[in-house]
Design a protein around this motif. Structure first.
Motif, PDB file in Angstrom:
ATOM      1  N   THR A 105     -42.949  -5.927  -0.574  1.00  0.00           N
ATOM      2  CA  THR A 105     -42.346  -7.254  -0.691  1.00  0.00           C
ATOM      3  C   THR A 105     -40.816  -7.166  -0.671  1.00  0.00           C
ATOM      4  O   THR A 105     -40.135  -8.116  -0.286  1.00  0.00           O
ATOM      5  CB  THR A 105     -42.811  -7.915  -2.008  1.00  0.00           C
ATOM      6  OG1 THR A 105     -44.181  -7.609  -2.206  1.00  0.00           O
ATOM      7  CG2 THR A 105     -42.631  -9.403  -1.985  1.00  0.00           C
ATOM      8  N   SER A 125     -48.626  -4.994 -12.268  1.00  0.00           N
ATOM      9  CA  SER A 125     -48.108  -3.723 -12.798  1.00  0.00           C
ATOM     10  C   SER A 125     -49.143  -3.057 -13.713  1.00  0.00           C
ATOM     11  O   SER A 125     -49.266  -1.834 -13.728  1.00  0.00           O
ATOM     12  CB  SER A 125     -46.817  -3.953 -13.594  1.00  0.00           C
ATOM     13  OG  SER A 125     -45.866  -4.569 -12.779  1.00  0.00           O
ATOM     14  N   ASN A 132     -47.942  -3.968   1.516  1.00  0.00           N
ATOM     15  CA  ASN A 132     -46.904  -4.885   1.998  1.00  0.00           C
ATOM     16  C   ASN A 132     -45.720  -4.793   1.026  1.00  0.00           C
ATOM     17  O   ASN A 132     -45.796  -5.309  -0.082  1.00  0.00           O
ATOM     18  CB  ASN A 132     -47.493  -6.300   2.003  1.00  0.00           C
ATOM     19  CG  ASN A 132     -46.650  -7.275   2.760  1.00  0.00           C
ATOM     20  OD1 ASN A 132     -46.565  -7.221   3.971  1.00  0.00           O
ATOM     21  ND2 ASN A 132     -46.009  -8.169   2.046  1.00  0.00           N
ATOM     22  N   GLN A 171     -50.334 -14.415  -7.859  1.00  0.00           N
ATOM     23  CA  GLN A 171     -49.221 -15.372  -7.698  1.00  0.00           C
ATOM     24  C   GLN A 171     -48.563 -15.306  -6.319  1.00  0.00           C
ATOM     25  O   GLN A 171     -47.535 -15.924  -6.099  1.00  0.00           O
ATOM     26  CB  GLN A 171     -48.166 -15.145  -8.790  1.00  0.00           C
ATOM     27  CG  GLN A 171     -47.263 -13.946  -8.611  1.00  0.00           C
ATOM     28  CD  GLN A 171     -47.857 -12.652  -9.136  1.00  0.00           C
ATOM     29  OE1 GLN A 171     -49.061 -12.516  -9.263  1.00  0.00           O
ATOM     30  NE2 GLN A 171     -47.008 -11.686  -9.429  1.00  0.00           N
ATOM     31  N   LYS A 172     -49.170 -14.551  -5.406  1.00  0.00           N
ATOM     32  CA  LYS A 172     -48.557 -14.434  -4.074  1.00  0.00           C
ATOM     33  C   LYS A 172     -49.437 -15.164  -3.055  1.00  0.00           C
ATOM     34  O   LYS A 172     -49.468 -16.380  -3.055  1.00  0.00           O
ATOM     35  CB  LYS A 172     -48.369 -12.965  -3.732  1.00  0.00           C
ATOM     36  CG  LYS A 172     -47.703 -12.199  -4.874  1.00  0.00           C
ATOM     37  CD  LYS A 172     -46.395 -11.642  -4.552  1.00  0.00           C
ATOM     38  CE  LYS A 172     -45.858 -10.908  -5.764  1.00  0.00           C
ATOM     39  NZ  LYS A 172     -44.428 -10.823  -5.783  1.00  0.00           N
ATOM     40  N   MET A 227     -51.554  -1.366 -11.505  1.00  0.00           N
ATOM     41  CA  MET A 227     -50.901  -0.250 -10.787  1.00  0.00           C
ATOM     42  C   MET A 227     -50.901   0.983 -11.709  1.00  0.00           C
ATOM     43  O   MET A 227     -51.246   2.092 -11.315  1.00  0.00           O
ATOM     44  CB  MET A 227     -49.471  -0.642 -10.410  1.00  0.00           C
ATOM     45  CG  MET A 227     -49.423  -1.715  -9.327  1.00  0.00           C
ATOM     46  SD  MET A 227     -47.831  -2.557  -9.256  1.00  0.00           S
ATOM     47  CE  MET A 227     -46.845  -1.376  -8.348  1.00  0.00           C
ATOM     48  N   PHE A 283     -41.056  -1.721  -4.843  1.00  0.00           N
ATOM     49  CA  PHE A 283     -42.322  -1.773  -5.589  1.00  0.00           C
ATOM     50  C   PHE A 283     -43.092  -0.463  -5.514  1.00  0.00           C
ATOM     51  O   PHE A 283     -43.752  -0.074  -6.479  1.00  0.00           O
ATOM     52  CB  PHE A 283     -43.159  -2.984  -5.139  1.00  0.00           C
ATOM     53  CG  PHE A 283     -42.472  -4.258  -5.522  1.00  0.00           C
ATOM     54  CD1 PHE A 283     -42.394  -4.640  -6.854  1.00  0.00           C
ATOM     55  CD2 PHE A 283     -41.838  -5.047  -4.575  1.00  0.00           C
ATOM     56  CE1 PHE A 283     -41.712  -5.794  -7.229  1.00  0.00           C
ATOM     57  CE2 PHE A 283     -41.153  -6.197  -4.936  1.00  0.00           C
ATOM     58  CZ  PHE A 283     -41.089  -6.570  -6.268  1.00  0.00           C
ATOM     59  N   SER A 301     -50.472  -8.877 -15.142  1.00  0.00           N
ATOM     60  CA  SER A 301     -49.861  -8.904 -13.815  1.00  0.00           C
ATOM     61  C   SER A 301     -50.195  -7.588 -13.110  1.00  0.00           C
ATOM     62  O   SER A 301     -50.766  -6.658 -13.706  1.00  0.00           O
ATOM     63  CB  SER A 301     -48.357  -9.151 -13.913  1.00  0.00           C
ATOM     64  OG  SER A 301     -47.670  -7.954 -14.179  1.00  0.00           O
ATOM     65  N   SER A 313     -48.791  -8.432  -2.256  1.00  0.00           N
ATOM     66  CA  SER A 313     -48.346  -9.540  -1.408  1.00  0.00           C
ATOM     67  C   SER A 313     -49.071  -9.545  -0.060  1.00  0.00           C
ATOM     68  O   SER A 313     -48.604 -10.155   0.897  1.00  0.00           O
ATOM     69  CB  SER A 313     -46.823  -9.506  -1.222  1.00  0.00           C
ATOM     70  OG  SER A 313     -46.413  -8.266  -0.699  1.00  0.00           O
TER      71      SER A 313
HETATM   72  C1  LIG Z   1     -45.759  -5.332  -3.675  1.00  0.00           C
HETATM   73  C2  LIG Z   1     -45.620  -5.608  -5.140  1.00  0.00           C
HETATM   74  N1  LIG Z   1     -46.131  -4.744  -6.015  1.00  0.00           N
HETATM   75  C3  LIG Z   1     -46.034  -4.943  -7.329  1.00  0.00           C
HETATM   76  C4  LIG Z   1     -45.393  -6.034  -7.855  1.00  0.00           C
HETATM   77  C5  LIG Z   1     -45.289  -6.176  -9.351  1.00  0.00           C
HETATM   78  O1  LIG Z   1     -45.994  -7.264  -9.756  1.00  0.00           O
HETATM   79  P1  LIG Z   1     -45.853  -7.853 -11.241  1.00  0.00           P
HETATM   80  O2  LIG Z   1     -44.387  -7.961 -11.536  1.00  0.00           O
HETATM   81  O3  LIG Z   1     -46.492  -9.188 -11.133  1.00  0.00           O
HETATM   82  O4  LIG Z   1     -46.545  -6.937 -12.167  1.00  0.00           O
HETATM   83  C6  LIG Z   1     -44.836  -6.967  -6.989  1.00  0.00           C
HETATM   84  C7  LIG Z   1     -44.120  -8.139  -7.489  1.00  0.00           C
HETATM   85  O5  LIG Z   1     -43.423  -8.835  -6.817  1.00  0.00           O
HETATM   86  C8  LIG Z   1     -44.960  -6.739  -5.590  1.00  0.00           C
HETATM   87  O6  LIG Z   1     -44.447  -7.611  -4.711  1.00  0.00           O
END
Ligand SMILES: Cc1ncc(COP(=O)(O)O)c(C=O)c1O
Length: 368
Positions: free
Chosen positions: A138, A64, A136, A190-191, A67, A87, A62, A168
């Protein structure tokens, strides 16, 4: 199946034919067929990003993971983290958890990150060699002016890595990273890509790859250099990828590329429709001029219980999102991203108003 249609900001609704693509019989990830699949996905993403410059890396994890990995791979000294919601805060925590020194710049929830803020931090901290900004947010529905920040980075701070979370945003707004002064831009699928969660797409500048080459401990799994080397060798990945996701990505990219710029116009039209509804019936939460095109965060000035509203909407097989974290019940969020069409948003807005009218006082919060 009692499926509730998702109007939450991830995961997004996935079209049946894409779910079906995930069920394609498996192939070996060291096979020629996989090489062809990976090649197709990378080439389609080059068209999607409007460039053959830079490097497209696709990860089975995912957002994270990337990141965290983006900072590990490109930051040698200190990272400045710009925080305007949950986030961007989480990103700073992920970086700190890797022992990388950070400088935090906090702005009020609901507000955007602006070039002058970045300038202030970089001028005061000449040892910062990477910055993080969420395109963005979220959690608050704020879209920061990344192109403006990128133009400044390119001109005034070319040695500082510009790391951007477009989780997002990507596939909901047009992103041509080669022209934006960005070094890493990443998004889970997934967005706005409208795929099931589990894959992250990143575009990494050549400059960021060069920087990564100078960093000794980049991490074992999210290693930009190893990933790129394996991709260059035979269009595969160092470890086992989610082949099911790659089948789905391949198919969804056809759909996204066929839609072209109309995809971004559709997202904007949906956002404008929801903003109009908010102005008529609620109060906007987000700083004016920086509203997201993919999710709208709405101030709950009508004092109803968002949890109860959502439960009532659930009876019509619809689900929206409560406010995130400390904004729970103070706000709620409607996502208008992915493959969502105007008729679906119109139906949702009508359902919200119909539900509030039907249930009346039953939707008031419980007395404490
Ligand atoms: C802007 C943003 N960054 C990071 C994440 C983290 O994503 P994940 O939980 O899929 O690793 C999200 C999840 O909603 C997000 O909206």
């Amino acid at each position: 199946m009692n499926h509730k249609r998702l109007f939450i900001p991830g995961p997004s609704e996935v079209r049946p034919e894409i779910l079906q693509a995930m069920a394609t019989p498996q192939i070996g990830h060291r096979s020629k067929e996989y090489t062809n699949l990976h090649t197709r996905c990378v080439e389609k993403l080059q068209t999607f990003f409007g460039t053959k410059e830079g490097n497209i890396l696709i990860w089975t994890c995912s957002s994270s993971g990337i990141m965290e990995g983006a900072a590990r791979n490109t930051c040698a000294k200190k990272c400045a983290c710009f925080i305007n919601g949950a986030f961007s805060k989480r990103w700073s925590q992920l970086i700190e958890a890797n022992g990388i020194e950070i400088v935090k710049y906090n702005v009020d929830m609901g507000k955007a990150i602006k070039p002058e803020m970045v300038k202030e931090v970089l001028d005061a901290n000449p040892d910062v060699d990477a910055i993080t900004v969420v395109w963005n947010e979220t959690s608050t529905g704020v879209m920061s002016p990344i192109p403006e920040i990128g133009a400044m980075m390119q001109k005034d701070y070319p040695n500082v890595m510009f790391l951007v979370d477009a989780v997002s945003a990507m596939a909901g707004i047009k992103i041509e990273p080669a022209n934006l002064g960005i070094d890493v831009v990443l998004a889970g699928v997934q967005k706005a890509f409208a795929l099931p969660a589990g894959l992250t797409i990143s575009w990494v500048s050549d400059k960021a790859i060069k920087k990564a080459e100078t960093i000794k401990f980049r991490g074992g799994y999210i290693d930009f250099i190893a990933q790129l080397a394996r991709q260059k060798k035979n269009m595969q990945t160092p470890s086992t990828p989610s082949v099911a996701h790659m089948f789905a990505l391949d198919k969804q990219l056809d759909f996204i590329l066929a839609e072209g710029d109309a995809r971004y116009e559709r997202h904007l039209a949906l956002a404008k429709r929801v903003r109009k509804y908010v102005e008529e019936k609620w109060e906007p939460y987000t700083e004016k001029g920086f509203e997201s095109n993919t999710v709208t965060n709405i101030a709950n000035n009508r004092g109803i219980s968002i949890a109860k509203l959502n439960a009532a909407l659930g009876k019509e097989y619809l689900v929206i999102s409560n406010g995130y974290g400390e904004l729970k019940e103070k706000c709620f969020r409607i996502a208008h991203m992915g493959d969502t069409q105007m008729w679906e948003i119109e139906g949702l807005l009508q359902a919200i108003e119909r539900t509030i009218e039907k249930y009346g006082d039953e939707l008031l919060p419980d007395k404490k």
